[in-house]
Design a protein around this motif. Structure first.
Motif, mmCIF file in Angstrom:
data_model
loop_
_atom_site.group_PDB
_atom_site.id
_atom_site.type_symbol
_atom_site.label_atom_id
_atom_site.label_comp_id
_atom_site.label_asym_id
_atom_site.label_seq_id
_atom_site.Cartn_x
_atom_site.Cartn_y
_atom_site.Cartn_z
ATOM 1 N N GLU A 38 -9.919 -29.523 -17.513
ATOM 2 C CA GLU A 38 -8.445 -30.204 -17.754
ATOM 3 C C GLU A 38 -7.695 -30.194 -16.585
ATOM 4 O O GLU A 38 -6.897 -31.252 -16.178
ATOM 5 C CB GLU A 38 -7.815 -29.222 -18.935
ATOM 6 N N PHE A 39 -7.627 -29.201 -15.779
ATOM 7 C CA PHE A 39 -6.926 -29.349 -14.421
ATOM 8 C C PHE A 39 -7.438 -30.462 -13.652
ATOM 9 O O PHE A 39 -6.695 -31.137 -12.928
ATOM 10 C CB PHE A 39 -7.206 -27.987 -13.605
ATOM 11 N N THR A 41 -8.877 -33.088 -14.214
ATOM 12 C CA THR A 41 -8.468 -34.316 -14.708
ATOM 13 C C THR A 41 -7.145 -34.783 -14.461
ATOM 14 O O THR A 41 -6.473 -35.901 -14.030
ATOM 15 C CB THR A 41 -8.791 -34.376 -16.233
ATOM 16 N N LEU A 42 -6.315 -33.857 -14.910
ATOM 17 C CA LEU A 42 -4.710 -33.929 -14.772
ATOM 18 C C LEU A 42 -4.333 -34.151 -13.097
ATOM 19 O O LEU A 42 -3.713 -34.953 -12.802
ATOM 20 C CB LEU A 42 -3.894 -32.611 -15.055
ATOM 21 N N THR A 45 -6.060 -37.649 -11.969
ATOM 22 C CA THR A 45 -5.272 -38.980 -12.668
ATOM 23 C C THR A 45 -3.805 -39.008 -12.539
ATOM 24 O O THR A 45 -3.483 -40.188 -12.712
ATOM 25 C CB THR A 45 -5.835 -39.089 -14.008
ATOM 26 N N ARG A 46 -3.324 -38.278 -12.354
ATOM 27 C CA ARG A 46 -1.834 -38.051 -12.441
ATOM 28 C C ARG A 46 -1.287 -37.554 -11.058
ATOM 29 O O ARG A 46 -0.204 -38.081 -10.365
ATOM 30 C CB ARG A 46 -1.286 -37.435 -13.572
ATOM 31 N N VAL A 47 -1.461 -36.188 -10.815
ATOM 32 C CA VAL A 47 -0.829 -35.531 -9.724
ATOM 33 C C VAL A 47 -1.205 -35.983 -8.565
ATOM 34 O O VAL A 47 -0.094 -36.530 -7.896
ATOM 35 C CB VAL A 47 -1.393 -34.070 -9.832
ATOM 36 N N ASP A 168 5.740 -34.633 -12.894
ATOM 37 C CA ASP A 168 4.464 -35.303 -12.850
ATOM 38 C C ASP A 168 3.658 -35.510 -11.680
ATOM 39 O O ASP A 168 2.616 -36.304 -11.680
ATOM 40 C CB ASP A 168 4.683 -36.712 -13.991
ATOM 41 N N THR A 171 0.569 -29.777 -11.442
ATOM 42 C CA THR A 171 0.121 -29.374 -12.694
ATOM 43 C C THR A 171 -0.696 -27.958 -12.638
ATOM 44 O O THR A 171 -0.565 -27.375 -11.522
ATOM 45 C CB THR A 171 -1.281 -30.042 -12.869
ATOM 46 N N THR A 174 -3.870 -26.016 -17.488
ATOM 47 C CA THR A 174 -3.764 -26.623 -18.480
ATOM 48 C C THR A 174 -2.502 -27.249 -18.751
ATOM 49 O O THR A 174 -1.564 -26.940 -18.094
ATOM 50 C CB THR A 174 -4.228 -25.744 -19.871
ATOM 51 N N GLY A 175 -2.432 -28.262 -19.443
ATOM 52 C CA GLY A 175 -1.087 -28.963 -19.847
ATOM 53 C C GLY A 175 -0.344 -28.137 -20.370
ATOM 54 O O GLY A 175 1.026 -28.056 -20.192
ATOM 55 N N HIS A 178 1.235 -25.947 -17.794
ATOM 56 C CA HIS A 178 2.269 -26.637 -17.153
ATOM 57 C C HIS A 178 3.529 -26.730 -17.745
ATOM 58 O O HIS A 178 4.814 -26.377 -17.166
ATOM 59 C CB HIS A 178 1.670 -28.002 -17.068
#
Length: 205
Positions: A38-39, A41-42, A45-47, A168, A171, A174-175, A178
């Motif tokens: 999960e980390f 991916t975040l 794709t985002r950070v 955003d 992270t 996990t979400g 966060h």
């Protein structure tokens, strides 16, 4: 008559810095893709894409960029904090693990500070450097929201800096962690999106 204090501040050239925390090979790579999906991916794709956008804006506006990386000052790590020894954070001086990930690698004379504890203010000369440069506003991004970013936000606020968490562009594992961290330290900073900060950078005075 003095103006009231507020966190709703513009970016002033020479007074603002982007602080990128622990986005390095040892914290983001194949091992984390397996152990912390999960980390990973975040982060991927985002950070990291958002940090890239912020870097472009800060560099384009000739604003300060500072990196921190977990990196021992010694090869055997004897200088690490007790917590890092207990947690087995052991990235040797000069190692591949201690380098900033290639996608957002430092350029020119951008500062990279090795740190050996969760708090960048405790285990580096960041406070001294910020004061020498004249920085008042610190925009924090990177890893992990509930650990090293939390420390940076709280410690920076206590030292008299206007702290901003670009939520955003950071992270945790996990979400959920966060979001809990953002709620926990919200009293010490303002929380903005990457787009919010890009707008401030475009309007920098």
């Amino acid at each position: 008559m003095a103006q009231p204090l507020t966190r709703d501040r513009p970016i002033v050239k020479g007074r603002a810095a982007l602080l990128i925390i622990d986005v390095q090979n040892g914290t983001f790579g194949p091992a984390q893709a397996k152990s912390k999906p999960e980390f990973h991916t975040l982060a991927s794709t985002r950070v990291i894409p958002n940090i890239s956008r912020l870097l472009e804006a800060f560099r384009g506006g000739r604003l300060e960029v500072i990196y921190t990386v977990i990196e021992n000052l010694t090869l055997d790590g004897r200088d690490r904090s007790l917590d890092y020894k207990l947690s087995d954070f052991n990235f040797a001086k000069g190692s591949w693990e201690s380098r900033v990930v290639e996608e957002i690698a430092p350029r020119g004379d951008e500062i990279v500070l090795p740190k050996t504890s969760s708090s960048v203010f405790n285990s580096t000369t960041l406070d001294y450097l910020l004061r020498n440069i004249g920085i008042e506003d610190v925009f924090v991004v990177g890893f992990l929201t509930d650990q090293c970013i939390d420390h940076a936000i709280r410690d920076g606020a206590d030292r008299g800096y206007y702290m901003t968490c670009v939520h955003d562009a950071c992270t945790a594992d996990t979400g959920a962690r966060h979001q809990a961290a953002l709620e926990g330290f919200k009293g010490y900073c303002r929380t903005l999106t990457t787009d919010d900060v890009l707008k401030l950078a475009r309007e920098a005075q």
